[in-house]
Design a protein around this motif. Structure first.
Motif, mmCIF file in Angstrom:
data_model
loop_
_atom_site.group_PDB
_atom_site.id
_atom_site.type_symbol
_atom_site.label_atom_id
_atom_site.label_comp_id
_atom_site.label_asym_id
_atom_site.label_seq_id
_atom_site.Cartn_x
_atom_site.Cartn_y
_atom_site.Cartn_z
ATOM 1 N N LEU A 652 0.938 -1.292 0.266
ATOM 2 C CA LEU A 652 -0.087 -0.123 -0.216
ATOM 3 C C LEU A 652 0.756 1.298 -0.087
ATOM 4 N N ASN A 653 2.169 1.001 0.050
ATOM 5 C CA ASN A 653 3.111 2.270 -0.155
ATOM 6 C C ASN A 653 2.576 3.092 -1.182
ATOM 7 N N GLY A 654 2.254 4.232 -0.938
ATOM 8 C CA GLY A 654 2.049 5.510 -1.998
ATOM 9 C C GLY A 654 0.582 5.320 -2.364
ATOM 10 N N VAL A 655 -0.262 4.451 -1.747
ATOM 11 C CA VAL A 655 -1.844 4.360 -2.297
ATOM 12 C C VAL A 655 -2.212 5.355 -1.299
ATOM 13 N N SER A 656 -3.186 6.289 -1.929
ATOM 14 C CA SER A 656 -3.976 6.993 -1.108
ATOM 15 C C SER A 656 -5.400 6.513 -0.929
ATOM 16 N N ASP A 657 -5.893 5.705 -1.791
ATOM 17 C CA ASP A 657 -7.298 5.314 -1.572
ATOM 18 C C ASP A 657 -6.980 3.785 -1.070
ATOM 19 N N PRO A 755 3.524 8.587 4.148
ATOM 20 C CA PRO A 755 3.859 8.010 2.791
ATOM 21 C C PRO A 755 2.774 7.943 1.803
ATOM 22 N N TRP A 756 1.285 8.013 2.346
ATOM 23 C CA TRP A 756 0.214 8.023 1.345
ATOM 24 C C TRP A 756 -0.156 9.412 0.898
ATOM 25 N N ALA A 757 0.613 10.712 1.144
ATOM 26 C CA ALA A 757 0.157 11.694 0.548
ATOM 27 C C ALA A 757 0.201 11.896 -0.925
ATOM 28 N N ALA A 758 -0.842 12.484 -1.423
ATOM 29 C CA ALA A 758 -0.508 12.518 -2.871
ATOM 30 C C ALA A 758 0.574 13.569 -3.293
ATOM 31 N N ALA A 759 1.371 13.334 -4.555
ATOM 32 C CA ALA A 759 2.517 14.158 -4.436
ATOM 33 C C ALA A 759 2.172 15.594 -4.794
#
Length: 870
Positions: A652-657, A755-759
């Motif tokens: 789920l790294n980088g997954v915001s949903d 880490p789940w923040a959108a860029a």
RNA sequence: GGGUGCUUAGCUCAGCUGGAAGAGCAUCUCGUUUACACCGAGAGGGUCGGGAGUUCGAACCUCUCAGCACCCACCA
């Protein structure tokens, strides 16, 4: 501009660095800016108390101001734009006094302006104060307040208060002067103002009139003086006990109670005032009480408020012997009101008194009375309470002078009614307000014979002899405001006519500081140039010691100007007591400086301490609570850091949903607990009960760290498991948002590193929405029972291990759980987690159906626990 | 003299419209080095200021007494 933290949290938490990062991020992003484009319904409007800048901030300020900030932050996160101004109360006597001490100067209005004078810090200098002109003095005030204000601003920023620094005002600033003068003109036009020459409470230290609200009782040592008053034409005398013998020359009546048998025979007769031989009538009135003193008293102009009332009631002539400086005036017996049967003797005595201060005169007159055999006995010591100006150090005198008054005494009922339209929190503070309103016995004297304040927008015409016409004051035109009548001219006049016959003079007084402070809502609106907002504001936070001043006067002005309440709610904060339960104050020297505490514990910890106290409740200063806050901050940091590591190593790294991945029953049960917490906190905040909100949030957070996190840890490490990871993400995300109003620094730091923040997401946490119930739609009705059951079993196993003195990591060989079938079925859903958290070996857990137990009763039997390896 | 609030564990305080007395700190015991020693697990500790009443049941409601704090008034 983006937040400058690294993506992962650093290994060690560096609070000063975090605080600095946040401060610049918020400033550059205008995180707390009020949005004027939003409607009134979407705006939360606060009437911030402008702190007095005449000294240093103390921890009491931080305490109450932080409570307001927590409320403001919640409102902002719940979707409103917050009108949160900040002002500095820098006009008035406290500033003048500080300037006098700081620079060792004093104002002499008769001196000319010296453009080369530069005030220098000279506090240690014990030589007589240098006299400077009015303009130089005001400049010195401005210099010192502006440097004081920078210090205040820094402390408020360091503690993380979310004011909109664009809406800043000072009570001496042009905007405040304009609003105050407009208020004056409006009230004058409405007939609520009058200029009157009458005996007024007068502070001789500062040489200014003061208002009822600024009076304070103080206990002082004094003496009863028993003085023989000869009855005119006889050898008889009465003995009068007085604490103020220096007022003998101003005696106008002798009064005893009509039923007093001791004095009935004297009514209608006259005494001769000792030393001065003034014939004064003995009058019967229930004004006198039989059991006080000797039962017979003298009335003088003016020993106290009762004397003033008596003088007004009887219409007797005024004998003013106290001057504006508190010294006895040079009067002559045989002239004016100062009659005497023996003027030569009277003047002989009085000459020894003239020019002395009241205290010196008292000593002198006692000596004269003793020498002339007027003392019935030696003075008897007593402690009695005397009226003081709250900032003065000599008792108040009643001195006749010309002052501006706002009519208030006819508005008591209306003021009570207005007070009842406002919601008071805590409720009982309303009684204090009403008691004050009902006890009001004077109109509001708003003129002060001082220098650093709002001038009256008023001039007086001079007749052909140069006498001022006080009956027909000339008011400034509204378009002229702000105006200084000592510098500006009235319309139709030129500067050359100032002070000339047939010309004009400006009113040289300034307004009571409360005449300005009572307009803080209007001043803040002026500073913001807001056309959308008006009265009433949403909340007025303030302390209870100024209900009779700030709250009362603000309500009065809103009523007189706009016939409205100034705010819908008034939130009264408690004050900080030192460990001995005494009120902390500068004068008592027991103040702890806020910056030191911020440096020691971090801003969030101080805020935590303030947020724990409920509105209106006085709180002991307790550093341990701040230490507790620091532990919480540390825990937020570490728990988040841990979850971030897990997330970064997961799918789920980088997954915001991520929310849809929460599927496991235990994780859903946990989320329902979180949902319940959010709901409770939201409800508490809806009544501004931040303390209960914090309590609920904090309890659940420690439960998270001690239990849930431990329970799902192992599962979260497993690469194929997404539910636990997603649940942890959701949990941290929610905790950051609900902790944000209380601990804005650490939560922002952690939030920016998630880490789940959108860029593209560079929004401050403090502009993010408070968790909404819609986010929890799928679990709103989920059952938390599974989580409770697993927690209970975990606790039992831990207890057993502790009792056996073994490590919590010890593997359990065999455990038997007895519960009704329904509970067993539930528990089995969390079997894996129970095994993980308790260190149960494979197949160590067995179940016994126990129908006799209630659904929530679980019995645990740990039959085989290994002994501690030695 | 009038008013308001408070009195719960050693300390600081929660305890909602009455339904088996709570937290943190402190104390004691035990444990612990892959989120955290700014750590974890547990234990002991209270006649809810005193008394009376209402109630099946009172920390909570009523009365009363006491102590503390604050506000107001009086003050010869």
């Amino acid at each position: 501009m983006s937040y400058k933290s690294t993506k992962s949290l650093d290994n060690r938490m560096d609070l000063p660095e975090i605080e600095n990062r946040c401060k610049s991020f918020w400033a550059e992003n205008n995180t707390y800016r009020y949005d004027n484009s939003r409607s009134r319904e979407e705006t939360f409007v606060i009437d911030t108390p402008p702190p007095t800048v005449s000294g240093s901030l103390h921890i009491g300020h931080i305490f109450s101001y932080t409570q307001t900030d927590v409320i403001a932050r919640y409102q902002r996160m719940s979707g409103k734009t917050v009108f949160y101004p900040i002002g500095w109360d820098d006009n008035g006597l406290p500033t003048e006094r500080r300037v006098q001490n700081y620079y060792n100067i004093t104002c002499n209005p008769s001196l000319p302006y010296d453009p080369n004078f530069k005030p220098e810090h000279n506090e240690q200098d014990k030589s007589p104060r240098k006299e400077v002109s009015r303009k130089n003095f005001i400049e010195a005030c401005e210099t010192l307040t502006s440097s004081d204000e920078i210090v205040f601003e820094n402390v408020f920023k360091n503690i993380g208060h979310s004011y909109d620094w664009n809406i800043k005002y000072t009570t001496i600033g042009a905007g405040s002067i304009k609003v105050s003068q407009e208020s004056f003109i409006d009230l004058y036009e409405k007939g609520e103002l009058h200029l009157m020459e009458s005996p007024t409470m007068w502070d001789v230290t500062f040489q200014s009139a003061i208002a009822q609200a600024e009076v304070e009782d103080k206990e002082i040592q004094g003496f009863f003086h028993d003085i023989k008053f000869p009855i005119e034409g006889t050898d008889d005398y009465v003995v009068i006990a007085t604490t103020r013998p220096e007022f003998l020359p101003a005696c106008i009546s002798i009064v005893a109670h009509p039923d007093d048998e001791r004095y009935k025979k004297y009514f209608g007769k006259k005494v001769l005032v000792p030393l001065f031989d003034t014939p004064v009538e003995i009058v019967a009135s229930d004004h006198a009480e039989m059991d006080k003193g000797t039962g017979i008293m003298m009335v003088c102009t003016f020993g106290d408020a009762a004397d003033v009332a008596w003088w007004k009631q009887t219409g007797l002539p005024l004998k003013q012997i106290i001057g504006l400086d508190g010294c006895l005036l040079d009067v002559e017996f045989g002239k004016g009101a100062f009659v005497s049967n023996n003027p030569e003797r009277a003047n002989g005595f009085y000459k020894q008194l003239a020019g002395l201060s009241t205290k010196q005169a008292r000593e002198k007159i006692v000596q004269l009375l003793r020498e002339n055999n007027y003392l019935a006995c030696e003075p008897r010591p007593l402690t009695h309470t005397v009226k003081f100006y709250e900032k003065g150090n000599l008792p108040l005198e009643f001195v006749t002078s010309r002052q501006w008054f706002i009519t208030l005494q006819d508005k008591k009922d209306a003021m009570v009614a207005m007070g009842r339209k406002i919601k008071w929190k805590p409720e009982h503070m309303q009684y204090r307000y009403e008691e004050w309103v009902r006890g009001l016995n004077q109109d509001w004297c708003i003129s002060r014979q001082r220098f650093f304040g709002v001038p009256f927008p008023v001039w007086y015409k001079l007749d052909d002899k140069g006498n001022a016409d006080y009956e027909h004051p000339m008011l400034a035109d509204r378009s002229q405001l702000p105006v200084d009548p000592m510098i500006d001219c009235p319309k139709g006049y030129t500067e050359a006519q100032r002070g000339q016959p047939n010309g004009f003079i400006g009113d040289k007084d300034i307004m009571d500081t409360w005449a300005t402070s009572s307009l803080t809502p209007q001043i803040a609106l002026e500073a913001a140039e807001s056309d959308k907002l008006g009265l009433p504001f949403d909340i007025r936070p303030q302390a209870h010691d100024i209900i009779r001043t700030w709250a009362f006067y603000t309500i009065a002005k809103a009523m007189m100007h706009e016939n409205t309440i100034p705010w819908k709610e008034i939130l009264i904060s408690g004050c900080i007591l030192d460990p001995d339960r005494k009120k902390m104050s500068k004068s008592k020297g027991n103040v702890v400086t806020p910056q030191h505490l911020i440096d020691t514990y971090g801003a969030d910890s101080i805020r935590y301490w303030a947020s724990r106290a409920r509105l209106g409740v006085d709180t002991a200063f307790e550093e341990q609570i701040m230490a507790q806050g620091k532990k919480l901050v540390n825990k937020i940091f570490n728990a988040s850091k841990f979850v971030f590591t897990i997330v970064e190593n997961s799918k789920l790294n980088g997954v915001s949903d991520y929310r849809k991945f929460i599927t496991e029953p235990l994780d859903k049960a946990w989320q329902s607990k979180i949902y319940a917490m959010v709901k409770q906190a939201t409800e508490s905040f809806s009544t501004h009960d931040y303390a209960t909100a914090l309590d609920v949030i904090e309890k659940r957070f420690w439960d998270f760290c001690d239990n849930y996190l431990e329970i799902v840890k192992k599962r979260a490490y497993a690469p194929e498991d997404c539910s636990a990871v997603a649940s942890l993400m959701e949990t941290i995300d929610t905790f950051l948002r609900v902790f944000a109003p209380f601990c804005p620094f650490i939560t922002e730091e952690v939030y920016q590193a998630r880490p789940w923040a959108a860029a593209t997401d560079k929004v401050s946490l403090h502009n993010v929405m408070w968790p909404q119930s819609s986010e929890y739609a799928d679990i709103a009705n989920a059952d938390g029972a599974l989580y409770d059951a697993v927690s209970a079993i975990t606790a039992e196993i831990r207890k057993a291990k502790t009792a056996a003195n073994v490590s919590q990591r010890t593997q359990v060989q065999k455990a038997v759980i007895a519960a009704p079938d329904a509970s067993l079925n539930l528990i089995k859903e969390g079997l894996v987690d129970i095994r993980n958290v308790c260190g149960l070996q494979e197949n160590a857990l067995s179940f016994v159906s126990a129908a006799e137990l209630a659904v929530n009763d679980i019995e645990l039997d740990l039959t085989e626990l290994p002994q501690k390896a030695s």
